[in-house]
Scaffold this motif. Sequence first.
Motif, PDB file in Angstrom:
ATOM      1  N   ALA A  22      -4.470 -12.539   1.348  1.00 13.26           N
ATOM      2  CA  ALA A  22      -5.153 -13.141   0.202  1.00 13.26           C
ATOM      3  C   ALA A  22      -5.877 -12.080  -0.623  1.00 13.26           C
ATOM      4  O   ALA A  22      -5.852 -12.117  -1.864  1.00 13.26           O
ATOM      5  CB  ALA A  22      -6.134 -14.211   0.676  1.00 13.26           C
ATOM      6  N   ALA A  23      -6.514 -11.123   0.043  1.00 12.65           N
ATOM      7  CA  ALA A  23      -7.239 -10.065  -0.678  1.00 12.65           C
ATOM      8  C   ALA A  23      -6.281  -9.156  -1.445  1.00 12.65           C
ATOM      9  O   ALA A  23      -6.601  -8.686  -2.539  1.00 12.65           O
ATOM     10  CB  ALA A  23      -8.077  -9.250   0.295  1.00 12.65           C
ATOM     11  N   ILE A  24      -5.100  -8.913  -0.884  1.00 17.09           N
ATOM     12  CA  ILE A  24      -4.126  -8.029  -1.532  1.00 17.09           C
ATOM     13  C   ILE A  24      -3.434  -8.732  -2.689  1.00 17.09           C
ATOM     14  O   ILE A  24      -3.199  -8.132  -3.729  1.00 17.09           O
ATOM     15  CB  ILE A  24      -3.082  -7.534  -0.505  1.00 17.09           C
ATOM     16  CG1 ILE A  24      -3.749  -6.586   0.485  1.00 17.09           C
ATOM     17  CG2 ILE A  24      -1.900  -6.860  -1.201  1.00 17.09           C
ATOM     18  CD1 ILE A  24      -2.880  -6.236   1.672  1.00 17.09           C
ATOM     19  N   ASP A  32       3.941  -1.994  -6.777  1.00 15.21           N
ATOM     20  CA  ASP A  32       5.035  -1.168  -7.274  1.00 15.21           C
ATOM     21  C   ASP A  32       5.737  -0.495  -6.109  1.00 15.21           C
ATOM     22  O   ASP A  32       5.095   0.094  -5.243  1.00 15.21           O
ATOM     23  CB  ASP A  32       4.525  -0.094  -8.233  1.00 15.21           C
ATOM     24  CG  ASP A  32       4.061  -0.663  -9.565  1.00 15.21           C
ATOM     25  OD1 ASP A  32       4.491  -1.779  -9.917  1.00 15.21           O
ATOM     26  OD2 ASP A  32       3.269   0.012 -10.251  1.00 15.21           O
ATOM     27  N   GLY A  33       7.050  -0.604  -6.085  1.00 17.27           N
ATOM     28  CA  GLY A  33       7.842   0.058  -5.064  1.00 17.27           C
ATOM     29  C   GLY A  33       8.071  -0.746  -3.809  1.00 17.27           C
ATOM     30  O   GLY A  33       8.856  -0.348  -2.953  1.00 17.27           O
ATOM     31  N   ALA A  60       0.122   4.907  -2.322  1.00 20.58           N
ATOM     32  CA  ALA A  60      -0.749   4.409  -3.403  1.00 20.58           C
ATOM     33  C   ALA A  60      -1.194   2.979  -3.109  1.00 20.58           C
ATOM     34  O   ALA A  60      -2.372   2.629  -3.270  1.00 20.58           O
ATOM     35  CB  ALA A  60      -0.024   4.491  -4.741  1.00 20.58           C
ATOM     36  N   TYR A  61      -0.266   2.140  -2.681  1.00 21.30           N
ATOM     37  CA  TYR A  61      -0.591   0.760  -2.305  1.00 21.30           C
ATOM     38  C   TYR A  61      -1.593   0.739  -1.152  1.00 21.30           C
ATOM     39  O   TYR A  61      -2.586   0.008  -1.178  1.00 21.30           O
ATOM     40  CB  TYR A  61       0.691   0.023  -1.923  1.00 21.30           C
ATOM     41  CG  TYR A  61       0.489  -1.153  -1.011  1.00 21.30           C
ATOM     42  CD1 TYR A  61       0.009  -2.361  -1.509  1.00 21.30           C
ATOM     43  CD2 TYR A  61       0.770  -1.070   0.347  1.00 21.30           C
ATOM     44  CE1 TYR A  61      -0.179  -3.450  -0.669  1.00 21.30           C
ATOM     45  CE2 TYR A  61       0.588  -2.148   1.191  1.00 21.30           C
ATOM     46  CZ  TYR A  61       0.109  -3.338   0.670  1.00 21.30           C
ATOM     47  OH  TYR A  61      -0.076  -4.408   1.511  1.00 21.30           O
ATOM     48  N   ARG A  62      -1.316   1.559  -0.175  1.00 20.90           N
ATOM     49  CA  ARG A  62      -2.201   1.609   0.989  1.00 20.90           C
ATOM     50  C   ARG A  62      -3.615   2.006   0.583  1.00 20.90           C
ATOM     51  O   ARG A  62      -4.592   1.364   0.963  1.00 20.90           O
ATOM     52  CB  ARG A  62      -1.633   2.595   2.014  1.00 20.90           C
ATOM     53  CG  ARG A  62      -2.445   2.695   3.253  1.00 20.90           C
ATOM     54  CD  ARG A  62      -1.873   3.761   4.186  1.00 20.90           C
ATOM     55  NE  ARG A  62      -2.800   3.947   5.253  1.00 20.90           N
ATOM     56  CZ  ARG A  62      -2.565   3.598   6.507  1.00 20.90           C
ATOM     57  NH1 ARG A  62      -1.415   3.098   6.855  1.00 20.90           N
ATOM     58  NH2 ARG A  62      -3.483   3.773   7.427  1.00 20.90           N
ATOM     59  N   ARG A  63      -3.740   3.043  -0.209  1.00 19.37           N
ATOM     60  CA  ARG A  63      -5.051   3.553  -0.632  1.00 19.37           C
ATOM     61  C   ARG A  63      -5.788   2.534  -1.505  1.00 19.37           C
ATOM     62  O   ARG A  63      -6.983   2.284  -1.311  1.00 19.37           O
ATOM     63  CB  ARG A  63      -4.848   4.861  -1.387  1.00 19.37           C
ATOM     64  CG  ARG A  63      -6.123   5.476  -1.954  1.00 19.37           C
ATOM     65  CD  ARG A  63      -5.832   6.644  -2.880  1.00 19.37           C
ATOM     66  NE  ARG A  63      -5.130   6.167  -4.074  1.00 19.37           N
ATOM     67  CZ  ARG A  63      -3.895   6.556  -4.442  1.00 19.37           C
ATOM     68  NH1 ARG A  63      -3.221   7.433  -3.732  1.00 19.37           N
ATOM     69  NH2 ARG A  63      -3.346   6.069  -5.523  1.00 19.37           N
ATOM     70  N   ASP A  64      -5.081   1.950  -2.475  1.00 16.95           N
ATOM     71  CA  ASP A  64      -5.731   1.128  -3.497  1.00 16.95           C
ATOM     72  C   ASP A  64      -5.893  -0.336  -3.121  1.00 16.95           C
ATOM     73  O   ASP A  64      -6.803  -1.003  -3.619  1.00 16.95           O
ATOM     74  CB  ASP A  64      -4.950   1.209  -4.807  1.00 16.95           C
ATOM     75  CG  ASP A  64      -4.895   2.624  -5.368  1.00 16.95           C
ATOM     76  OD1 ASP A  64      -5.746   3.461  -4.988  1.00 16.95           O
ATOM     77  OD2 ASP A  64      -3.989   2.908  -6.177  1.00 16.95           O
ATOM     78  N   ARG A  65      -5.009  -0.854  -2.252  1.00 16.66           N
ATOM     79  CA  ARG A  65      -5.043  -2.286  -1.974  1.00 16.66           C
ATOM     80  C   ARG A  65      -5.143  -2.618  -0.489  1.00 16.66           C
ATOM     81  O   ARG A  65      -5.944  -3.468  -0.095  1.00 16.66           O
ATOM     82  CB  ARG A  65      -3.804  -2.957  -2.588  1.00 16.66           C
ATOM     83  CG  ARG A  65      -3.831  -2.884  -4.113  1.00 16.66           C
ATOM     84  CD  ARG A  65      -2.558  -3.369  -4.757  1.00 16.66           C
ATOM     85  NE  ARG A  65      -2.329  -4.798  -4.622  1.00 16.66           N
ATOM     86  CZ  ARG A  65      -1.309  -5.424  -5.201  1.00 16.66           C
ATOM     87  NH1 ARG A  65      -0.445  -4.773  -5.952  1.00 16.66           N
ATOM     88  NH2 ARG A  65      -1.141  -6.718  -5.028  1.00 16.66           N
ATOM     89  N   TYR A  66      -4.321  -1.996   0.332  1.00 14.93           N
ATOM     90  CA  TYR A  66      -4.245  -2.390   1.741  1.00 14.93           C
ATOM     91  C   TYR A  66      -5.485  -1.976   2.528  1.00 14.93           C
ATOM     92  O   TYR A  66      -6.098  -2.812   3.209  1.00 14.93           O
ATOM     93  CB  TYR A  66      -2.979  -1.803   2.380  1.00 14.93           C
ATOM     94  CG  TYR A  66      -2.752  -2.266   3.791  1.00 14.93           C
ATOM     95  CD1 TYR A  66      -2.258  -3.534   4.046  1.00 14.93           C
ATOM     96  CD2 TYR A  66      -3.040  -1.434   4.870  1.00 14.93           C
ATOM     97  CE1 TYR A  66      -2.045  -3.971   5.344  1.00 14.93           C
ATOM     98  CE2 TYR A  66      -2.819  -1.857   6.172  1.00 14.93           C
ATOM     99  CZ  TYR A  66      -2.333  -3.131   6.402  1.00 14.93           C
ATOM    100  OH  TYR A  66      -2.124  -3.557   7.687  1.00 14.93           O
TER     101      TYR A  66
END
Length: 124
Positions: A22-24, A32-33, A60-66
């Motif tokens: 839900a947070a992501i 992206d990707g 990038a996803y891991r750093r910014d969202r996950y």
Amino acid sequence: MTIMAVYLVNAATKQDYDDVKAAIGWEADPPDGALLHFVGFDKEGACSIELWESEAQFEAYRRDRYDPACEQAGLGRLEARVLEVHNAAAAGPVETYVPILESARLRPRAAIGEQFEHGVGGGL
């Protein structure tokens, strides 16, 4: 280079997963990707497998969202095993899997079918 990220999270619950998801906002705003995401549970916890167009997009996803979503849910920073995809196979036409993906609440994208049709990461 197409990669897969594998998370094994002992003692994770379905509620933990739902809170992070839900947070992501993966379904409403796919990263992206991102190509595919699967998660399953057993008595020990959760296993998540993701397929990404590149390691840079995954990071990038891991750093910014996950990572922020996991911190917010009280899980801390979870480690993933990142592997270069060597092979991908479907036991039939990709179109066969669209109803399965839809029933699992995944948003199929044209790019998924194209990736399998033409070979994930090129040269498969």
